[in-house]
Structure formats: structure tokens, C-alpha cells
Design an enzyme around this catalytic site. Sequence first.
Site, PDB file in Angstrom:
ATOM      1  N   LYS A   1      -0.208-107.836  36.374  1.00  0.00           N
ATOM      2  CA  LYS A   1      -0.562-109.215  36.029  1.00  0.00           C
ATOM      3  C   LYS A   1       0.579-110.094  35.510  1.00  0.00           C
ATOM      4  CE  LYS A   1      -4.511-109.296  37.369  1.00  0.00           C
ATOM      5  NZ  LYS A   1      -4.751-110.074  38.504  1.00  0.00           N
TER       6      LYS A   1
ATOM      7  N   TYR B   1      -3.149 -95.446  41.765  1.00  0.00           N
ATOM      8  CA  TYR B   1      -3.011 -95.336  40.312  1.00  0.00           C
ATOM      9  C   TYR B   1      -3.555 -93.966  39.915  1.00  0.00           C
ATOM     10  CZ  TYR B   1      -2.226-100.415  39.977  1.00  0.00           C
ATOM     11  OH  TYR B   1      -1.710-101.690  40.098  1.00  0.00           O
TER      12      TYR B   1
ATOM     13  N   PRO C   1       2.099-103.439  32.309  1.00  0.00           N
ATOM     14  CA  PRO C   1       2.092-103.707  33.748  1.00  0.00           C
ATOM     15  C   PRO C   1       0.932-103.082  34.537  1.00  0.00           C
ATOM     16  CG  PRO C   1       3.776-102.097  33.181  1.00  0.00           C
ATOM     17  CD  PRO C   1       3.215-102.577  31.890  1.00  0.00           C
TER      18      PRO C   1
HETATM   19  P1  FAD Z   1      11.546-113.578  33.131  1.00  0.00           P
HETATM   20  O1  FAD Z   1      11.405-113.002  34.477  1.00  0.00           O
HETATM   21  O2  FAD Z   1      11.877-112.688  31.994  1.00  0.00           O
HETATM   22  O3  FAD Z   1      12.651-114.734  33.240  1.00  0.00           O
HETATM   23  C1  FAD Z   1      13.199-115.350  32.114  1.00  0.00           C
HETATM   24  C2  FAD Z   1      14.593-115.829  32.452  1.00  0.00           C
HETATM   25  O4  FAD Z   1      15.116-116.516  31.323  1.00  0.00           O
HETATM   26  C3  FAD Z   1      15.566-114.690  32.740  1.00  0.00           C
HETATM   27  O5  FAD Z   1      16.252-114.930  33.928  1.00  0.00           O
HETATM   28  C4  FAD Z   1      16.487-114.667  31.523  1.00  0.00           C
HETATM   29  O6  FAD Z   1      17.786-114.211  31.845  1.00  0.00           O
HETATM   30  C5  FAD Z   1      16.458-116.120  31.105  1.00  0.00           C
HETATM   31  N1  FAD Z   1      16.776-116.328  29.695  1.00  0.00           N
HETATM   32  C6  FAD Z   1      16.398-115.579  28.628  1.00  0.00           C
HETATM   33  N2  FAD Z   1      16.882-116.080  27.475  1.00  0.00           N
HETATM   34  C7  FAD Z   1      17.591-117.179  27.820  1.00  0.00           C
HETATM   35  C8  FAD Z   1      18.327-118.120  27.062  1.00  0.00           C
HETATM   36  N3  FAD Z   1      18.447-118.018  25.723  1.00  0.00           N
HETATM   37  N4  FAD Z   1      18.944-119.125  27.720  1.00  0.00           N
HETATM   38  C9  FAD Z   1      18.847-119.250  29.065  1.00  0.00           C
HETATM   39  N5  FAD Z   1      18.142-118.366  29.837  1.00  0.00           N
HETATM   40  C10 FAD Z   1      17.530-117.362  29.221  1.00  0.00           C
HETATM   41  N6  FAD Z   1       5.039-107.153  35.826  1.00  0.00           N
HETATM   42  C11 FAD Z   1       4.251-106.609  36.710  1.00  0.00           C
HETATM   43  O7  FAD Z   1       3.238-107.226  37.063  1.00  0.00           O
HETATM   44  N7  FAD Z   1       4.565-105.379  37.248  1.00  0.00           N
HETATM   45  C12 FAD Z   1       5.703-104.693  36.902  1.00  0.00           C
HETATM   46  O8  FAD Z   1       5.987-103.615  37.396  1.00  0.00           O
HETATM   47  C13 FAD Z   1       6.544-105.245  35.955  1.00  0.00           C
HETATM   48  N8  FAD Z   1       7.675-104.599  35.557  1.00  0.00           N
HETATM   49  C14 FAD Z   1       8.461-105.176  34.586  1.00  0.00           C
HETATM   50  C15 FAD Z   1       9.603-104.523  34.142  1.00  0.00           C
HETATM   51  C16 FAD Z   1      10.411-105.093  33.139  1.00  0.00           C
HETATM   52  C17 FAD Z   1      11.657-104.364  32.660  1.00  0.00           C
HETATM   53  C18 FAD Z   1      10.049-106.356  32.585  1.00  0.00           C
HETATM   54  C19 FAD Z   1      10.900-106.983  31.491  1.00  0.00           C
HETATM   55  C20 FAD Z   1       8.914-107.004  33.052  1.00  0.00           C
HETATM   56  C21 FAD Z   1       8.107-106.429  34.044  1.00  0.00           C
HETATM   57  N9  FAD Z   1       6.964-107.081  34.537  1.00  0.00           N
HETATM   58  C22 FAD Z   1       6.166-106.499  35.429  1.00  0.00           C
HETATM   59  C23 FAD Z   1       6.571-108.368  34.089  1.00  0.00           C
HETATM   60  C24 FAD Z   1       7.020-109.486  35.031  1.00  0.00           C
HETATM   61  O9  FAD Z   1       8.216-109.117  35.640  1.00  0.00           O
HETATM   62  C25 FAD Z   1       7.167-110.714  34.178  1.00  0.00           C
HETATM   63  O10 FAD Z   1       5.871-111.068  33.724  1.00  0.00           O
HETATM   64  C26 FAD Z   1       7.814-111.887  34.895  1.00  0.00           C
HETATM   65  O11 FAD Z   1       9.176-111.609  35.132  1.00  0.00           O
HETATM   66  C27 FAD Z   1       7.696-113.151  34.037  1.00  0.00           C
HETATM   67  O12 FAD Z   1       8.511-114.150  34.549  1.00  0.00           O
HETATM   68  P2  FAD Z   1       9.208-115.191  33.599  1.00  0.00           P
HETATM   69  O13 FAD Z   1       9.932-116.111  34.521  1.00  0.00           O
HETATM   70  O14 FAD Z   1       8.210-115.762  32.662  1.00  0.00           O
HETATM   71  O15 FAD Z   1      10.218-114.362  32.700  1.00  0.00           O
HETATM   72  C1  DHB Z   2       3.760-102.592  40.834  1.00  0.00           C
HETATM   73  C2  DHB Z   2       3.824-102.752  39.483  1.00  0.00           C
HETATM   74  C3  DHB Z   2       2.651-102.750  38.765  1.00  0.00           C
HETATM   75  O1  DHB Z   2       2.692-102.935  37.443  1.00  0.00           O
HETATM   76  C4  DHB Z   2       1.430-102.570  39.363  1.00  0.00           C
HETATM   77  O2  DHB Z   2       0.318-102.525  38.608  1.00  0.00           O
HETATM   78  C5  DHB Z   2       1.378-102.415  40.712  1.00  0.00           C
HETATM   79  C6  DHB Z   2       2.559-102.427  41.450  1.00  0.00           C
HETATM   80  C7  DHB Z   2       5.025-102.574  41.598  1.00  0.00           C
HETATM   81  O3  DHB Z   2       6.088-102.737  40.999  1.00  0.00           O
HETATM   82  O4  DHB Z   2       4.971-102.377  42.812  1.00  0.00           O
END
Ligand code: FAD
Ligand code: DHB
Length: 389
Positions: free
Chosen positions: A296, A200, A292
Site C-alpha cells: 500500500k 504470500y 509493506p
Molecule cells: P520516497 O520514495 O521516500 O521519496 C522521498 C524523496 O525525498 C526521496 O527521493 C528522498 O531522497 C527525498 N528527500 C528526503 N529528504 C529530503 C530533503 N531533506 N531534501 C530534499 N529531498 C529529500 N511499499 C510497498 O508498497 N511495497 C514495498 O515492497 C516497499 N518496500 C519499501 C522498502 C523501503 C526500504 C522503503 C523505505 C519503502 C518501501 N515501500 C514499499 C514504501 C514505498 O516505497 C513508499 O511508500 C513510497 O516510496 C513513498 O513515496 P514518497 O515519494 O512519498 O517517498
Molecule cells: C511487493 C511488495 C509488497 O510489499 C507487496 O505486498 C507485494 C509486492 C513487491 O515489491 O513486488
Amino acid sequence: MRAQVVIIGSGPSGLLLGQLLAKAGIETIILEQKSRDYVLGRIRAGVLEQGAVGLLEEAGAAARLHCEGLVHEGIEIAFDGARRRVDFKALTGKSVTVYGQTEVTRDLMDARAAIGAPTVYEALDVSLHDLESERPKVRYVGREKEFDIECDYVAGCDGFHGVGRRSIPENVLRTYERVYPFGWLGVLVERPPIADELIYVNHVRGFALCSMRSMTRSRYYLQCRLDEHADDWPDEKFWEELTRRLDPDIARSLRTGPSIEKSIAPLRSFVAEPMRFGRLFLAGDAAHIVPPTGAKGLNLAASDVSYLSRALIDRYKTGSSEGLDAYPQKALKRVWKVERFSWWMTQMLHRFPESSGFDQKMQAAELDYLFSSKAAQTALAENYVGLSY
Ligand code: FAD
Ligand code: DHB
């Protein structure tokens, strides 16, 4: 149609919940608005706490993770020409596992297919009805026909833009939000990582993060402006900027190549309370977003699912809804702790466009304290590995 629990969303929250419930003999249907390939094409998180790994084991979806996941016992933080290691193993006895969210999702989808539990992809116009009654209904459009599913409970695992949270009346829902004045530009590349552990970087030109997906695939992030687009960043420009933000000794080990994915994510802190309305329960990004920086988002989603799955299993086994009644408060207690940690890491490691001279001195003092204090490093390590919740 009927199911005991209808799960909206087949991201990690929905799939993990579906698997834990299926193992306990509870019938679920997952409704996902996108296609399976679309869901698997999203590149997101990469770091799993031991608690999340334990849940994937419980769900019967951890075999590949144990073969291919990389166990990391620390991270490095670079600032002002120095690079310091925070030794998780020595400070907490715990480690984290580097394994991409895409792979977690694929493993959970495969596990669900293996037990024959139904997922409807491309389920459109999902709407929730009678949530305060004993027989809620979920309606959706699939193959140009409208379907109704009757159920006992609805799990809103449908991410930040989903329908779950929006189905809670405005006069019940309270939201808390901070939008940060920058984003993360992420690049995935088929090249070995720059170092053995994540780095980082707080640099005058902005934050950078060197991460990985395997010993042959790396993931890098750069702090960028909110008005920028991935197209503004041809690969060469990305590698040049990343190199500028790294110390020359570590930059020498950077293996560049053509990007296989490039995207920008805005940074936000967000919490919606309560995480329940009648027979609807929210989990994961549907209820909260963390920036991010502390890795977490996925781990917090997994901990919601752990509490919610236990409460639902208890409800079906014993008839008691005590666990379900306690869910919102229990989950939110952890949510706010993780919000605090993610906010703190974000404040400490990014360059804020409007920060004053005083703000910058405070940030330097915070990093100086972190580098010199075992107590401060222990606090970071405990939060990062998920020990202190
Ligand atoms: P999601 O993964 O968002 O899944 C929700 C699902 O519900 C999706 O498949 C969506 O298509 C579906 N959905 C939405 N609306 C509807 C509807 N109306 N009807 C039916 N289905 C629906 N976290 C990290 O720790 N590190 C990272 O680098 C990181 N990068 C990220 C980058 C992006 C662009 C995003 C958006 C998030 C990122 N996160 C990251 C956060 C992490 O990916 C999320 O916390 C995690 O995906 C949460 O999972 P979830 O299943 O709750 O939600
Ligand atoms: C990654 C993403 C993060 O937000 C982080 O704190 C560490 C690693 C990753 O996508 O690898």
C-alpha cells in the site's frame, strides 16, 4: 527564484504531484537531496492499484506501464500446507498492476524532462521558512551556493526522513507509531517468477513473499530479524531459506540465480497529524508509513497526491482554498483505513517472536476464517485493489 509550488523530494509523490500540477499550468520546482541515479537505484514497491494507474495516465506517464505492466487478478496465500487464491476480479471486478516503483519513478522523471519543468538534484540543507505567512521561502545549498525560492505553497513529499514533517512545530504535530519486531530481506533476481501470481506465505519459520517485476525478473522477500544485515545472507542461504518456507510442490518451480539487489527494510506503522502546517502540505511517506504486507505504501502516496493536486489546481483556478483546508482531514481518513489493512495483513501473515500459544491459535483461526468466508475474502480483495476507500 520564484515558483508557485516548491516540491521537496523526487520520489513518486513529488514527481506525480509535479506532473499533475504542470498539466494544469502551475509552476513547480522539485528539490531532491540525492542524485537522479541514486533515486532510480532504490528498489521498493511493486503493486499498483487501478486508482494509481489512472493518476499516472492523467500525468501522461503511463504508456510504458500499459505495455510492460502485468495485470494480476488475484493473489495466493499459503498457510499450514494449503494454498488458497483470493480472486480479486471475481470478488470486486477489479485487478492490480505489477510494475516496479523504479519504473514509475523513471517514467515520471522522463515526463517531467519532456515538459522542461525544473528539478534540482543534490539540493542540500533544504530548510523551510515563513510557512505561516503568504510568502513562504525554501532555502537550499546547491553547487556550494545558497539559494532562496519564494513560493505560494510548499509540498513536503520528502519521505519519512525528510525535512517537511520536521518543520512542523512539536506542539502542533502528533505522531502515532508501531515498530514491528522484524524486517523484510528483499532479493531481486533475473529469473522468471515462481508462479503467475504473487504468493504470500505464513510459515513457522517466518513470512515469505514471492513477487515479480516482469516475466523474466522476480522479487522475493523473507521475514528476518532486525539485527541482521543483507551481508549476513549470501544468495545460497537466501534460496535455501526461501525453499524451506515454501510448499515442496511450488518450491520445485523456484528459479534461483545471482541476486542483482539485496536489502533489508524495517517494518513500521506511522502516522503524523495534521498533514498541513500553514502553507506546507505533507504527502506520502513524509506523513505516514505502512508495513509493506498490503502493498500500500506507494498507492497511499498516490492517493494523497490526487487529493492535494486537485485542491491546489482548484485554488489557482477559482481562488478558493476550501479544498486545501479540507485536504488533511480527507487524506487522513483514507490513511487510517490503509493503516488498518496493512496492520491486519502484517499481524495475520508474520511470526511474532514473542507471540503466545493463544496468539498463534488466533492467527490460525483468522486464516481459517479467511479461507472459508467469502465475506472475509471480499474484504481483503476490496482493500488490496483499493476499492473500499
Ligand atoms: P520516497 O520514495 O521516500 O521519496 C522521498 C524523496 O525525498 C526521496 O527521493 C528522498 O531522497 C527525498 N528527500 C528526503 N529528504 C529530503 C530533503 N531533506 N531534501 C530534499 N529531498 C529529500 N511499499 C510497498 O508498497 N511495497 C514495498 O515492497 C516497499 N518496500 C519499501 C522498502 C523501503 C526500504 C522503503 C523505505 C519503502 C518501501 N515501500 C514499499 C514504501 C514505498 O516505497 C513508499 O511508500 C513510497 O516510496 C513513498 O513515496 P514518497 O515519494 O512519498 O517517498
Ligand atoms: C511487493 C511488495 C509488497 O510489499 C507487496 O505486498 C507485494 C509486492 C513487491 O515489491 O513486488
